[in-house]
Motif scaffolding. Sequence first.
Motif, PDB file in Angstrom:
ATOM      1  N   GLY A  10      42.168  59.530 -39.124  1.00 16.50           N
ATOM      2  CA  GLY A  10      41.799  60.865 -39.632  1.00 16.50           C
ATOM      3  C   GLY A  10      41.800  60.829 -40.985  1.00 16.50           C
ATOM      4  N   TRP A  11      42.683  60.366 -42.107  1.00 17.93           N
ATOM      5  CA  TRP A  11      42.869  60.328 -43.122  1.00 17.93           C
ATOM      6  C   TRP A  11      41.763  59.561 -44.019  1.00 17.93           C
ATOM      7  CZ3 TRP A  11      45.172  63.146 -46.579  1.00 17.93           C
ATOM      8  CH2 TRP A  11      46.244  63.974 -46.148  1.00 17.93           C
ATOM      9  N   ILE A  12      41.145  58.293 -43.501  1.00 20.96           N
ATOM     10  CA  ILE A  12      40.010  57.761 -43.646  1.00 20.96           C
ATOM     11  C   ILE A  12      38.865  58.289 -43.349  1.00 20.96           C
ATOM     12  CG2 ILE A  12      38.763  55.349 -43.232  1.00 20.96           C
ATOM     13  CD1 ILE A  12      41.066  54.091 -42.229  1.00 20.96           C
ATOM     14  N   ALA A  13      38.607  58.903 -42.693  1.00 18.77           N
ATOM     15  CA  ALA A  13      37.560  59.896 -42.149  1.00 18.77           C
ATOM     16  C   ALA A  13      37.290  61.157 -43.169  1.00 18.77           C
ATOM     17  CB  ALA A  13      37.552  60.464 -40.914  1.00 18.77           C
ATOM     18  N   ALA A  14      38.575  61.681 -43.525  1.00 18.03           N
ATOM     19  CA  ALA A  14      38.436  62.830 -44.641  1.00 18.03           C
ATOM     20  C   ALA A  14      38.197  62.034 -46.066  1.00 18.03           C
ATOM     21  CB  ALA A  14      39.990  63.428 -44.731  1.00 18.03           C
ATOM     22  N   LEU A  15      38.680  61.129 -46.392  1.00 14.27           N
ATOM     23  CA  LEU A  15      38.534  60.390 -47.743  1.00 14.27           C
ATOM     24  C   LEU A  15      36.978  60.209 -47.785  1.00 14.27           C
ATOM     25  CD1 LEU A  15      41.546  58.256 -48.303  1.00 14.27           C
ATOM     26  CD2 LEU A  15      40.828  60.216 -49.388  1.00 14.27           C
ATOM     27  N   LEU A  16      36.403  59.508 -46.574  1.00 15.21           N
ATOM     28  CA  LEU A  16      34.908  59.312 -46.595  1.00 15.21           C
ATOM     29  C   LEU A  16      34.256  60.361 -46.741  1.00 15.21           C
ATOM     30  CD1 LEU A  16      34.786  56.458 -43.767  1.00 15.21           C
ATOM     31  CD2 LEU A  16      34.320  56.078 -46.201  1.00 15.21           C
ATOM     32  N   PHE A  17      34.444  61.616 -46.222  1.00 15.18           N
ATOM     33  CA  PHE A  17      33.580  62.896 -46.437  1.00 15.18           C
ATOM     34  C   PHE A  17      33.743  63.433 -47.670  1.00 15.18           C
ATOM     35  CE2 PHE A  17      33.740  67.429 -46.298  1.00 15.18           C
ATOM     36  CZ  PHE A  17      32.471  67.664 -45.438  1.00 15.18           C
ATOM     37  N   LEU A  18      34.961  62.947 -48.550  1.00 17.96           N
ATOM     38  CA  LEU A  18      34.997  63.612 -49.822  1.00 17.96           C
ATOM     39  C   LEU A  18      34.106  62.557 -50.929  1.00 17.96           C
ATOM     40  CD1 LEU A  18      38.759  64.624 -49.780  1.00 17.96           C
ATOM     41  CD2 LEU A  18      36.731  66.154 -49.855  1.00 17.96           C
ATOM     42  N   LEU A  19      33.970  61.411 -50.385  1.00 17.48           N
ATOM     43  CA  LEU A  19      33.084  60.627 -51.585  1.00 17.48           C
ATOM     44  C   LEU A  19      32.113  60.832 -51.592  1.00 17.48           C
ATOM     45  CD1 LEU A  19      34.297  56.979 -50.132  1.00 17.48           C
ATOM     46  CD2 LEU A  19      35.038  58.268 -52.509  1.00 17.48           C
ATOM     47  N   PRO A  20      31.351  60.813 -52.812  1.00 25.03           N
ATOM     48  CA  PRO A  20      30.082  61.112 -53.358  1.00 25.03           C
ATOM     49  C   PRO A  20      28.949  60.218 -52.511  1.00 25.03           C
ATOM     50  CG  PRO A  20      31.027  59.936 -55.021  1.00 25.03           C
ATOM     51  CD  PRO A  20      32.083  60.389 -54.103  1.00 25.03           C
ATOM     52  N   THR A  21      28.016  60.864 -51.856  1.00 25.96           N
ATOM     53  CA  THR A  21      26.883  60.053 -51.282  1.00 25.96           C
ATOM     54  C   THR A  21      25.648  59.625 -51.962  1.00 25.96           C
ATOM     55  OG1 THR A  21      25.958  61.984 -50.258  1.00 25.96           O
ATOM     56  CG2 THR A  21      27.629  60.979 -48.899  1.00 25.96           C
ATOM     57  N   PRO A  22      25.049  58.585 -51.833  1.00 24.01           N
ATOM     58  CA  PRO A  22      23.840  58.446 -52.574  1.00 24.01           C
ATOM     59  C   PRO A  22      22.795  59.536 -52.481  1.00 24.01           C
ATOM     60  CG  PRO A  22      24.456  56.470 -51.537  1.00 24.01           C
ATOM     61  CD  PRO A  22      25.298  57.608 -50.776  1.00 24.01           C
ATOM     62  N   ALA A  23      22.035  59.691 -53.720  1.00 19.46           N
ATOM     63  CA  ALA A  23      20.886  60.932 -53.665  1.00 19.46           C
ATOM     64  C   ALA A  23      20.009  60.229 -52.625  1.00 19.46           C
ATOM     65  CB  ALA A  23      20.258  61.066 -54.857  1.00 19.46           C
ATOM     66  N   GLY A  24      19.178  61.103 -51.988  1.00 22.43           N
ATOM     67  CA  GLY A  24      17.870  60.473 -51.263  1.00 22.43           C
ATOM     68  C   GLY A  24      17.110  59.534 -52.261  1.00 22.43           C
ATOM     69  N   ALA A  25      16.773  58.365 -51.758  1.00 23.60           N
ATOM     70  CA  ALA A  25      15.960  57.523 -52.454  1.00 23.60           C
ATOM     71  C   ALA A  25      14.513  57.973 -51.986  1.00 23.60           C
ATOM     72  CB  ALA A  25      16.004  56.044 -52.225  1.00 23.60           C
ATOM     73  N   ALA A  26      13.590  57.716 -52.996  1.00 24.61           N
ATOM     74  CA  ALA A  26      12.115  58.098 -52.757  1.00 24.61           C
ATOM     75  C   ALA A  26      11.314  57.519 -54.044  1.00 24.61           C
ATOM     76  CB  ALA A  26      11.803  59.431 -52.453  1.00 24.61           C
ATOM     77  N   VAL A  27      10.000  57.101 -53.890  1.00 23.69           N
ATOM     78  CA  VAL A  27       9.236  56.906 -54.876  1.00 23.69           C
ATOM     79  C   VAL A  27       8.402  58.126 -55.030  1.00 23.69           C
ATOM     80  CG1 VAL A  27       7.207  55.416 -55.723  1.00 23.69           C
ATOM     81  CG2 VAL A  27       9.054  54.325 -54.461  1.00 23.69           C
ATOM     82  N   THR A  28       8.490  58.284 -56.470  1.00 22.28           N
ATOM     83  CA  THR A  28       7.522  59.493 -57.005  1.00 22.28           C
ATOM     84  C   THR A  28       6.259  58.896 -57.646  1.00 22.28           C
ATOM     85  OG1 THR A  28       9.416  60.893 -57.533  1.00 22.28           O
ATOM     86  CG2 THR A  28       7.272  61.418 -58.321  1.00 22.28           C
ATOM     87  N   MET A  29       5.135  59.757 -57.447  1.00 21.53           N
ATOM     88  CA  MET A  29       3.730  59.297 -57.701  1.00 21.53           C
ATOM     89  C   MET A  29       3.623  60.283 -58.571  1.00 21.53           C
ATOM     90  SD  MET A  29       0.380  57.870 -56.043  1.00 21.53           S
ATOM     91  CE  MET A  29       0.273  59.130 -54.983  1.00 21.53           C
ATOM     92  N   ALA A  30       3.196  60.046 -59.968  1.00 18.32           N
ATOM     93  CA  ALA A  30       2.598  61.055 -61.003  1.00 18.32           C
ATOM     94  C   ALA A  30       1.139  60.671 -61.505  1.00 18.32           C
ATOM     95  CB  ALA A  30       3.780  61.136 -62.180  1.00 18.32           C
TER      96      ALA A  30
END
Length: 215
Positions: A10-30
């Motif tokens: 339970g503690w490990i799951a809670a800590l993982l929930f609080l950790l920042p997750t990577p922003a969604g990756a994508a390629v932008t075409m301008a």
Amino acid sequence: MPRLLRHRVGWIAALLFLLPTPAGAAVTMAFWSRDFGNYFPHAFLTLRGTPDAGGAPVDASYGFTAKSITPKLLFGNVGGKVERPKRGYMEGSHVRFAVTLSDAQYARVVALVQGWDEKTGDATYNLGKRNCVHFVREAAVIAGLAADFPKLMKKPGRFLLSVAAANPGRVTVIEKNGRDYLAALPPIDGGAPVTVPSGTPGTIPAKKKEEEPVG
């Protein structure tokens, strides 16, 4: 499951929930244009970001142009090339809008670049049928954008403005000069998916704005 082990899970799951997750990756075409001034009109695109599936970051620019600006452009097919506009040329250009690509769309844009590159595809340049605006139009269509403006295929800026207006909510309108846009970009250690030479399209000064070749 023993009570102590359940507490630890339970503690490990809670800590993982609080950790920042990577922003969604994508390629932008301008989409960019350079209109008149000291250079012939030109349109080109940039790719920046990381594919959703992961892999190496991307930071590249591509435009299609004639190998040389000569009167032969007015009479039919000539040799063309895909090239990477130099930083100074990009700073003097205008960023019109951007769109986020799916990985499948990104792969198709890379294939487009390869298909127009003289080393791996057909680099035939034709002022009326296969110029720089046609190149970016193909990329826009791959991105799912409405881009059918046949009367504007020799007018990069007006063409891109029309594409942006025809696709509200599907593109991010930028409308910035290249210098400010590039300066505001976050750093990225990205490479080019297709290696092409760098250059400065249309280096011969234009004299008649509406009659000069594009790209």
